[in-house]
Design an enzyme around this catalytic site. Structure first.
Site, PDB file in Angstrom:
ATOM      1  CB  SER A   1       2.015   1.726   0.144  1.00 52.86           C
ATOM      2  OG  SER A   1       1.422   1.942  -1.114  1.00 52.86           O
ATOM      3  CG  HIS A   2       2.845  -1.451  -2.963  1.00 51.78           C
ATOM      4  ND1 HIS A   2       3.298  -0.224  -2.551  1.00 51.78           N
ATOM      5  CD2 HIS A   2       3.892  -2.054  -3.584  1.00 51.78           C
ATOM      6  CE1 HIS A   2       4.573  -0.088  -2.904  1.00 51.78           C
ATOM      7  NE2 HIS A   2       4.947  -1.184  -3.520  1.00 51.78           N
ATOM      8  CG  ASP A   8      -2.321   0.483  -2.915  1.00 51.06           C
ATOM      9  OD1 ASP A   8      -3.326   1.211  -2.899  1.00 51.06           O
ATOM     10  OD2 ASP A   8      -1.196   0.879  -2.564  1.00 51.06           O
ATOM     11  CG  ASP A  44      -1.801   3.408   0.827  1.00 47.05           C
ATOM     12  OD1 ASP A  44      -1.696   2.736  -0.219  1.00 47.05           O
ATOM     13  OD2 ASP A  44      -1.188   4.474   0.999  1.00 47.05           O
ATOM     14  CG  ASP A 102      -1.340   5.108  -2.551  1.00 44.21           C
ATOM     15  OD1 ASP A 102      -1.319   3.883  -2.794  1.00 44.21           O
ATOM     16  OD2 ASP A 102      -0.380   5.715  -2.027  1.00 44.21           O
ATOM     17  NE  ARG A 103       1.719   1.970  -4.693  1.00 46.62           N
ATOM     18  CZ  ARG A 103       2.997   1.987  -5.086  1.00 46.62           C
ATOM     19  NH1 ARG A 103       3.344   1.409  -6.215  1.00 46.62           N
ATOM     20  NH2 ARG A 103       3.918   2.565  -4.341  1.00 46.62           N
ATOM     21  CE  LYS A 114       1.344   6.075  -4.856  1.00 50.43           C
ATOM     22  NZ  LYS A 114       2.425   6.923  -4.356  1.00 50.43           N
TER      23      LYS A 114
END
Length: 539
Positions: free
Chosen positions: A112-113, A273, A275, A277-278, A372
């Site tokens: 992710s982030h 971010d 991947d 999703d943010r 998300k």
């Protein structure tokens, strides 16, 4: 030929809220990634003849693990693997492909982030057939299997070409390499009024942070919506994200913030971010917190074609501010307060109980997928700007005038000694019974608890989700250990103050929260437990 490799269990493969995340060097240990993938395949039923989706955010080790996963999928009996070209699939795009293809599930390779690179982070997450993260009963079964695994299986074949769209056969398995952007972009065109956004002639700056959203943003924002070339910054996914931390907050996206605070700023600024999703939302001269963004999107979602019929409900994670609850109340629809983790939203979305969901950690999404979705949030904001003709600042001010304002911040203490963090939380839990009625400066504790959630869709109960201290008048502080890091512990402290309609709605957030920050320190003894004088990140 299928080969069988003897192995021994690793004791540190318990998935967190978003899969298994560790340092790259941990995943590079012999059998480490293979053990976890085999454990997933051993637990998941219905593999024979099924479709599996595989993709990731392009970080270091992404391609190697995809090749391994393809060989192991062939040995496990899958009929088809769908993989993004170049190994790329944003997390929301992967969710969409799983749903569109009727896949059994998918492996999403991302941390992710978190930072990427040879000395940084990697992750593997299993998503189920609804496109969302595996529920706890599945992740618990995967973890149990990692503790007893004795062998893993893989086709003994060469690497496949991930860069050329088309189909390849691997031991009876069809591997289909697809354009990672096309299906997702088409979905977005069904939800939003692209003609209206084009006609609005807005200007924009989007920072893809050298991460997965770059190709998606370039295709949708610049090619389909007509924003000027160069609107998408840092648009090429890099294995190390250009040496930067791909977390869309005011610390790591500081250059975008400076751009948007300048006198000649474009109309709208956003970032996503690692991947995809943010999201980060900034208008000219106005930063919008994720909690406020959720509330404002929900209040205005009907302006987009995909949500013109209205919302079924709004869900937020417990640490997220109550701003969205006030929108739900005015709309006459249910609001849900869940533990952190998108899988809890997935149950509500599947049951048709909620339409829009969000987390204070910059994750927002809807029932179009079961993750998300950073770019989705950006497009909904653009649709709202186009439909209203208002600036981001005006939308925010009008919203607060109608609903009041939840001043909000999150303080992150990263890489804290795990034992010290556990002791802090244990001592907090030990105080819960005696905190009510206690005063800290001008604040008096009305209630305190350790948040527990009973899922209205299946009756399952999740306990120990974070310590809440609720003050008289609606202010609160929440303490929680994050499950998204790869080393040490991250202590998150969430601070919130509600200012009613007619109150001081445009003050400096730090000043409005100062007394709550002081109370949080006095209650938890953060300095004494962690040795930290200040948080590492303030969001």
């Amino acid at each position: 030929m299928i080969r069988t490799v003897s192995t021994s269990p690793f004791t540190d493969q318990k998935p967190g809220t978003s899969g298994l995340r560790k340092k790259v060097k941990v995943f590079q240990q012999p059998n480490y990634a293979e053990n976890f993938i085999q454990s997933v395949f051993d637990v998941v039923e219905g593999k024979e003849g099924a479709t599996l989706v595989i993709g990731g955010d392009g970080r270091y080790l992404n391609r190697e693990v995809i090749q391994t996963a393809i060989r192991m999928a062939a040995a496990a009996g899958f009929a088809r693997v769908v993989v993004g070209q170049g190994g790329i699939l944003s997390t929301p795009a992967a969710s969409n492909v799983i749903r569109k293809r009727g896949a059994l599930g998918g492996l999403v390779l991302s941390a992710s982030h978190n930072p990427g690179g040879p000395d940084e982070d990697f992750g593997i997450k299993y998503n189920v057939s609804n496109g969302g993260p595996a529920p706890e009963k599945v992740t618990e079964a995967i973890h149990a299997r990692t503790l007893s695994i004795a062998e893993w299986h893989a086709a003994d074949t060469a690497d496949i070409d991930l860069d050329t769209p088309g189909e390849t056969q691997v031991e009876g398995l069809t591997v289909e390499v697809i354009d990672p952007v096309a299906d997702y972009a088409e979905l977005m065109e069904t939800l939003f009024d692209f003609d209206a956004i084009r006609a609005a002639k807005l200007t924009m700056a989007f920072d893809a942070m050298s991460a997965v959203t770059g190709p998606y943003a370039t295709e949708i924002l610049e090619k389909r919506l007509g924003f000027a070339p160069g609107t998408v910054r840092n648009g090429t996914p890099l294995e190390d994200f250009g040496g930067h931390h791909p977390d869309p907050n005011l610390v790591h996206a500081h250059e975008l913030y400076e751009t948007m605070m300048a006198a000649d700023a474009p109309d709208f600024g956003a970032a996503s971010d690692g991947d995809g999703d943010r999201n980060l939302i900034i208008g000219r001269g106005r930063f919008v917190t994720p909690s406020d963004s959720l509330a404002m999107l929900a209040a205005n979602a009907h302006l987009a074609p995909g949500y013109a019929a209205g919302l079924k409900g709004i869900a937020r994670s417990m640490p997220t501010s109550a701003a969205a609850d006030r929108v739900a109340e005015k709309l006459g629809i249910p609001s849900y307060e869940t533990p952190t983790g998108w899988k809890f939203f997935g149950n509500l979305l599947d049951a048709g109980m909620a339409t829009i969901c969000g987390e204070e950690s910059a994750g927002t999404g809807s029932d179009h997928v079961r993750e998300k979705d950073g770019l989705w949030a950006v497009l909904l904001w653009l649709n709202i700007l186009a439909a209203t003709g208002k600036s981001v600042d005006r939308i925010a001010r009008d919203h607060w005038a109608e609903y009041g304002r939840n001043y909000y911040a999150r303080h992150d203490y990263e890489g804290v000694d795990s034992a010290a963090a556990d002791t802090l939380m244990a001592e907090l839990r030990g105080k819960l019974a005696t905190l009510p009625g206690t005063s800290f400066g001008a604040l008096t504790v009305a209630a305190a608890d350790d948040f527990a959630y009973e899922d209205p869709t299946d009756g399952s109960v999740s306990r120990n989700q974070g310590v809440r201290v609720l003050f008289e008048g609606g202010s609160r502080v929440v303490f929680r250990l994050s499950g998204t890091g790869t080393s040490g512990a991250t202590l998150r402290v969430y601070l919130e103050r509600y200012e009613p309609i007619g109150g001081d709605l445009d003050a400096e957030t730090g000043a409005m929260l100062a007394d709550i920050v002081a109370a949080a320190e006095e209650i938890a003894g953060i300095r004494a437990h962690t040795g930290r004088e200040q948080p590492d990140v303030v969001t």
